[in-house]
Motif scaffolding. Sequence first.
Motif, PDB file in Angstrom:
ATOM      1  N   VAL A   1       0.854  -1.181   0.000  1.00  0.00           N
ATOM      2  CA  VAL A   1       0.000   0.000   0.000  1.00  0.00           C
ATOM      3  C   VAL A   1       0.884   1.223   0.000  1.00  0.00           C
ATOM      4  O   VAL A   1       1.630   1.449   0.940  1.00  0.00           O
ATOM      5  N   GLY A   2       0.829   1.989  -1.067  1.00  0.00           N
ATOM      6  CA  GLY A   2       1.669   3.163  -1.222  1.00  0.00           C
ATOM      7  C   GLY A   2       1.037   4.380  -0.595  1.00  0.00           C
ATOM      8  O   GLY A   2      -0.045   4.327  -0.014  1.00  0.00           O
ATOM      9  N   PRO A   3       1.693   5.529  -0.746  1.00  0.00           N
ATOM     10  CA  PRO A   3       1.180   6.750  -0.124  1.00  0.00           C
ATOM     11  C   PRO A   3      -0.146   7.206  -0.701  1.00  0.00           C
ATOM     12  O   PRO A   3      -0.926   7.839  -0.031  1.00  0.00           O
ATOM     13  N   SER A   4      -0.430   6.855  -1.982  1.00  0.00           N
ATOM     14  CA  SER A   4      -1.671   7.341  -2.577  1.00  0.00           C
ATOM     15  C   SER A   4      -2.891   6.705  -1.929  1.00  0.00           C
ATOM     16  O   SER A   4      -3.929   7.340  -1.799  1.00  0.00           O
ATOM     17  N   LYS A   5      -2.799   5.427  -1.512  1.00  0.00           N
ATOM     18  CA  LYS A   5      -3.944   4.789  -0.885  1.00  0.00           C
ATOM     19  C   LYS A   5      -4.047   5.097   0.602  1.00  0.00           C
ATOM     20  O   LYS A   5      -5.115   5.071   1.165  1.00  0.00           O
ATOM     21  N   MET A   6      -2.911   5.374   1.235  1.00  0.00           N
ATOM     22  CA  MET A   6      -2.945   5.579   2.674  1.00  0.00           C
ATOM     23  C   MET A   6      -3.219   7.026   3.059  1.00  0.00           C
ATOM     24  O   MET A   6      -3.750   7.283   4.118  1.00  0.00           O
ATOM     25  N   GLU A   7      -2.838   7.985   2.203  1.00  0.00           N
ATOM     26  CA  GLU A   7      -2.987   9.380   2.581  1.00  0.00           C
ATOM     27  C   GLU A   7      -4.440   9.777   2.776  1.00  0.00           C
ATOM     28  O   GLU A   7      -4.761  10.605   3.603  1.00  0.00           O
ATOM     29  N   GLU A   8      -5.346   9.155   1.989  1.00  0.00           N
ATOM     30  CA  GLU A   8      -6.735   9.560   2.120  1.00  0.00           C
ATOM     31  C   GLU A   8      -7.344   9.094   3.434  1.00  0.00           C
ATOM     32  O   GLU A   8      -8.371   9.603   3.844  1.00  0.00           O
ATOM     33  N   TYR A   9      -6.726   8.124   4.097  1.00  0.00           N
ATOM     34  CA  TYR A   9      -7.232   7.669   5.383  1.00  0.00           C
ATOM     35  C   TYR A   9      -6.499   8.316   6.545  1.00  0.00           C
ATOM     36  O   TYR A   9      -6.888   8.164   7.682  1.00  0.00           O
ATOM     37  N   ALA A  10      -5.412   9.044   6.265  1.00  0.00           N
ATOM     38  CA  ALA A  10      -4.599   9.591   7.342  1.00  0.00           C
ATOM     39  C   ALA A  10      -5.106  10.938   7.838  1.00  0.00           C
ATOM     40  O   ALA A  10      -4.707  11.379   8.886  1.00  0.00           O
ATOM     41  N   ARG A  11      -5.970  11.610   7.095  1.00  0.00           N
ATOM     42  CA  ARG A  11      -6.415  12.946   7.465  1.00  0.00           C
ATOM     43  C   ARG A  11      -7.917  12.958   7.693  1.00  0.00           C
ATOM     44  O   ARG A  11      -8.636  12.070   7.279  1.00  0.00           O
ATOM     45  N   GLU A  12      -8.342  14.028   8.341  1.00  0.00           N
ATOM     46  CA  GLU A  12      -9.775  14.214   8.583  1.00  0.00           C
ATOM     47  C   GLU A  12     -10.502  14.457   7.262  1.00  0.00           C
ATOM     48  O   GLU A  12      -9.914  14.915   6.307  1.00  0.00           O
ATOM     49  N   PRO A  13     -11.815  14.167   7.198  1.00  0.00           N
ATOM     50  CA  PRO A  13     -12.557  14.535   5.990  1.00  0.00           C
ATOM     51  C   PRO A  13     -12.621  16.041   5.841  1.00  0.00           C
ATOM     52  O   PRO A  13     -12.438  16.794   6.791  1.00  0.00           O
ATOM     53  N   CYS A  14     -12.912  16.470   4.634  1.00  0.00           N
ATOM     54  CA  CYS A  14     -12.647  17.853   4.255  1.00  0.00           C
ATOM     55  C   CYS A  14     -13.323  18.943   5.086  1.00  0.00           C
ATOM     56  O   CYS A  14     -12.642  19.866   5.451  1.00  0.00           O
ATOM     57  N   PRO A  15     -14.572  18.926   5.412  1.00  0.00           N
ATOM     58  CA  PRO A  15     -15.052  20.088   6.186  1.00  0.00           C
ATOM     59  C   PRO A  15     -14.394  20.187   7.558  1.00  0.00           C
ATOM     60  O   PRO A  15     -14.110  21.280   8.038  1.00  0.00           O
TER      61      PRO A  15
END
Length: 199
Positions: free
Chosen positions: A29-43
């Motif tokens: 699992v590279g950074p592209s798949k993991m980064e979206e789970y590492a941060r809060e959702p946008c609002p």
Amino acid sequence: MSLIVTSSRPPLPLAGAGPPQPIARGEVVGPSKMEEYAREPCPWRIVDDCGGAFTMGAIGGGIFQAIKGFRNSPVGVNHRLRGSLTAIKTRAPQLGGSFAVWGGLFSMIDCSMVRMRGKEDPWNSITSGALTGAILAARNGPVAMVGSAAMGGILLALIEGAGILLTRFASTQFPNGPQLSEDPSQLQPPPFSDYRQYQ
């Protein structure tokens, strides 16, 4: 205190995003798949980044102002400690507020870029850094805006590049673990697996 929001409707997908793809066994699992789970959702990311930036600015500014106030005060330990405390109370909240404005504006632009482009990648952060620098320098004229945008973009490009390199280095140093055999006939049965022998 945490806020839990429940909804009967499933969340709307981003523009151009298909259904989530499962991760295959043994796939790195590279950074592209993991980064979206590492941060809060946008609002919520805007509030989170704004608070984090304020905290960093207040703590870092407090340490810097404590040293500066200590050095610029008259001779004597009591005078120096009082001068250090006064400098912290005067300047640390201002620096925290400046950092919070930068972090909040950066996060708002980043969320807008994610919404418009439909994907989350380092280009969003680089563009957000450049636009944030340009907006914050708008009162000083177009030349200052261009210089500040270049500095913001370069700084965020360096940060994103360092993060990608660090992630790749960590993924090569720490692989996902032992690979499991796909053939069940090669697996040994666990001890005491035949329960009929005890009946």
